[in-house]
Design a protein around this motif. Structure first.
Motif, short mmCIF file in Angstrom:
data_model
loop_
_atom_site.label_atom_id
_atom_site.label_comp_id
_atom_site.label_asym_id
_atom_site.label_seq_id
_atom_site.Cartn_x
_atom_site.Cartn_y
_atom_site.Cartn_z
N LEU A 23 -4.98 3.34 -11.73
CA LEU A 23 -4.17 2.61 -12.71
C LEU A 23 -2.68 2.68 -12.35
CD1 LEU A 23 -3.93 1.07 -15.37
CD2 LEU A 23 -3.82 3.28 -16.56
N ILE A 24 -2.22 3.88 -11.97
CA ILE A 24 -0.82 4.06 -11.58
C ILE A 24 -0.50 3.19 -10.36
CG2 ILE A 24 0.85 5.68 -10.60
CD1 ILE A 24 -0.45 7.87 -12.31
N TYR A 25 -1.41 3.18 -9.39
CA TYR A 25 -1.20 2.42 -8.15
C TYR A 25 -1.02 0.93 -8.44
CZ TYR A 25 -2.40 0.16 -3.72
OH TYR A 25 -2.41 -0.63 -2.60
N PHE A 26 -1.94 0.36 -9.20
CA PHE A 26 -1.85 -1.08 -9.46
C PHE A 26 -0.71 -1.42 -10.43
CE2 PHE A 26 -6.17 -0.96 -7.74
CZ PHE A 26 -6.09 -2.03 -6.84
N THR A 27 -0.35 -0.48 -11.27
CA THR A 27 0.83 -0.68 -12.13
C THR A 27 2.10 -0.73 -11.28
OG1 THR A 27 -0.23 0.47 -13.99
CG2 THR A 27 2.17 0.24 -14.06
N THR A 65 4.53 -6.99 1.19
CA THR A 65 3.50 -6.17 1.84
C THR A 65 4.10 -4.86 2.34
OG1 THR A 65 3.84 -7.44 3.89
CG2 THR A 65 1.97 -8.07 2.50
N TYR A 66 5.35 -4.90 2.80
CA TYR A 66 6.00 -3.67 3.26
C TYR A 66 6.22 -2.71 2.10
CZ TYR A 66 9.45 -0.52 5.35
OH TYR A 66 10.12 0.60 5.79
N VAL A 67 6.76 -3.22 0.99
CA VAL A 67 7.02 -2.38 -0.18
C VAL A 67 5.70 -1.85 -0.75
CG1 VAL A 67 7.90 -2.35 -2.55
CG2 VAL A 67 9.18 -3.54 -0.77
N ALA A 68 4.69 -2.71 -0.84
CA ALA A 68 3.40 -2.29 -1.39
C ALA A 68 2.75 -1.22 -0.53
CB ALA A 68 2.47 -3.50 -1.52
N SER A 69 2.93 -1.29 0.79
CA SER A 69 2.32 -0.30 1.67
C SER A 69 2.93 1.09 1.48
CB SER A 69 2.46 -0.73 3.14
OG SER A 69 3.82 -0.74 3.56
N LEU A 70 4.14 1.15 0.92
CA LEU A 70 4.76 2.44 0.66
C LEU A 70 4.07 3.18 -0.48
CD1 LEU A 70 8.55 1.41 0.88
CD2 LEU A 70 7.13 2.44 2.67
N LEU A 71 3.28 2.45 -1.28
CA LEU A 71 2.64 3.04 -2.45
C LEU A 71 1.21 3.51 -2.17
CD1 LEU A 71 3.74 0.27 -5.01
CD2 LEU A 71 4.89 2.45 -4.55
N LYS A 72 0.78 3.39 -0.92
CA LYS A 72 -0.62 3.68 -0.59
C LYS A 72 -1.02 5.13 -0.79
CE LYS A 72 0.52 4.07 4.36
NZ LYS A 72 1.97 3.85 4.19
N LEU A 73 -0.05 6.02 -0.95
CA LEU A 73 -0.36 7.44 -1.15
C LEU A 73 -1.21 7.65 -2.40
CD1 LEU A 73 0.04 10.41 -0.32
CD2 LEU A 73 2.11 10.44 -1.72
N PHE A 74 -1.01 6.83 -3.43
CA PHE A 74 -1.77 7.01 -4.67
C PHE A 74 -3.26 6.75 -4.44
CE2 PHE A 74 2.53 6.32 -6.21
CZ PHE A 74 2.63 7.28 -7.20
N LEU A 75 -3.56 5.71 -3.66
CA LEU A 75 -4.97 5.45 -3.37
C LEU A 75 -5.52 6.45 -2.36
CD1 LEU A 75 -5.74 1.62 -3.25
CD2 LEU A 75 -6.43 3.32 -4.92
N LEU A 76 -4.65 6.96 -1.49
CA LEU A 76 -5.08 8.01 -0.56
C LEU A 76 -5.60 9.22 -1.34
CD1 LEU A 76 -5.29 9.25 2.31
CD2 LEU A 76 -2.96 10.11 1.95
N LEU A 77 -4.90 9.56 -2.42
CA LEU A 77 -5.33 10.69 -3.25
C LEU A 77 -6.71 10.44 -3.84
CD1 LEU A 77 -1.98 11.48 -5.11
CD2 LEU A 77 -3.02 12.78 -3.25
N VAL A 78 -6.99 9.18 -4.18
CA VAL A 78 -8.32 8.84 -4.71
C VAL A 78 -9.38 9.04 -3.63
CG1 VAL A 78 -9.75 6.98 -5.65
CG2 VAL A 78 -7.37 7.21 -6.38
N ILE A 79 -9.07 8.57 -2.41
CA ILE A 79 -10.03 8.67 -1.30
C ILE A 79 -10.34 10.13 -0.97
CG2 ILE A 79 -10.44 8.13 1.13
CD1 ILE A 79 -10.45 5.69 -0.69
N VAL A 80 -9.30 10.95 -0.80
CA VAL A 80 -9.55 12.35 -0.42
C VAL A 80 -10.17 13.13 -1.57
CG1 VAL A 80 -7.74 12.38 1.34
CG2 VAL A 80 -7.16 13.03 -1.00
#
Length: 277
Positions: A23-27, A65-80
């Motif tokens: 939710l935080i990621y997509f927000t 796409t560059y700015v959005a890619s900076l936020l990928k850490l939130f989904l990384l936390l979901v994956i790990v």
């Protein structure tokens, strides 16, 4: 494929922490639109980001796409955390007992990675399209369709990054340690670059070698868009700097990123296959 995805979605549905992170990621992805609201009027000095052309087609595809890619850490936390929960909740062992093969287990995680990446790409596309139609000075179809290469590059960047996170999650079994391992690897890449450039080869050659390392290769898919802005170029010229360079998505960067992605998934499977559960 759908059966394996349903298993993972069911697990995520009942994981409160994962739901909050998603939710935080997509927000935050949606909040890219708030950049348009950044405006300063101090006497004769007027600063309005939207008026600088960051939401103009086709530049918006590169910027968002560059700015959005900076936020990928939130989904990384979901994956790990997905992998960490498999070990802590013993669902991995239960899935294997219930008839799921180790190959199917890895594929279920990889399909989830692809799903997250695809939804993120579609989300960024939608937000960018809306912002472009609102703020862009150019809305001709031919201009809108330019630079769409950044969207598949964004998708691949997420898939590769999350695949790396998936491998680290299987390797260390703890989400915090997996994220820590990612940070350590990032530092290692810079150390390799520094040692090669300082002691072994030229800095230019060191950079070329670094471009083949996973995090750098994924980063190279979408280069920073700031120096592409006309306003930035104008200021640079006034101080004698030349910021002209190729900002396009390079085929070699795509090939390297795809190779690393497949390697991470293979290593994940090989590690799980070897490990006694």
């Amino acid at each position: 494929m759908l059966r394996l995805l349903n298993i993972e979605i069911h697990k995520l549905k009942y994981n409160r922490a994962s739901r909050i992170l998603i939710l935080i990621y997509f927000t935050l992805l949606t909040s890219i639109a708030l950049i348009a609201a950044i405006k300063f009027d101090i006497g004769p000095i007027k600063f309005h980001l939207a008026e600088m052309g960051i939401f103009n087609f086709p530049y918006i595809w590169h910027f968002n796409t560059y700015v959005a890619s900076l936020l990928k850490l939130f989904l990384l936390l979901v994956i790990v955390s997905m992998m960490a929960n498999e070990y802590s909740n013993k669902t991995l062992k239960q899935n294997l007992i219930d008839g799921l093969s180790k190959k199917e287990f890895i594929l279920s995680k990889f399909y989830t990675v692809i799903l997250f990446s695809a939804i993120s790409t579609l989300f960024v596309f939608s937000v960018s399209l809306i912002l472009g139609f609102i703020y862009s000075d150019y809305t001709e179809l031919s201009i809108i369709l330019m630079d769409l290469e950044y969207l598949p590059a964004f998708f691949l960047k997420l898939v590769g990054f999350f695949s790396f996170g998936l491998y680290l999650g299987i390797l260390v079994k703890r989400s915090a340690f997996a994220v820590g391992a990612m940070i350590i690897w990032y530092i290692i890449e810079w150390l390799i670059f520094a040692i090669l450039g300082w002691k072994a080869v030229s800095w230019e050659t060191a950079q070329k070698i670094k471009n083949f390392l996973p995090l750098e290769a994924l980063s190279n898919l979408i280069k920073e868009p700031g120096s592409r802005l006309d306003a930035v170029k104008t200021v640079a010229k006034q101080v004698g700097e030349d910021l002209s360079k190729d900002f396009s998505v390079q085929p070699l960067d795509l090939i390297i990123a795809i190779a690393w992605t497949f390697l991470f998934i293979y290593l994940s499977y090989a590690l799980l296959k070897k490990r006694d559960l």
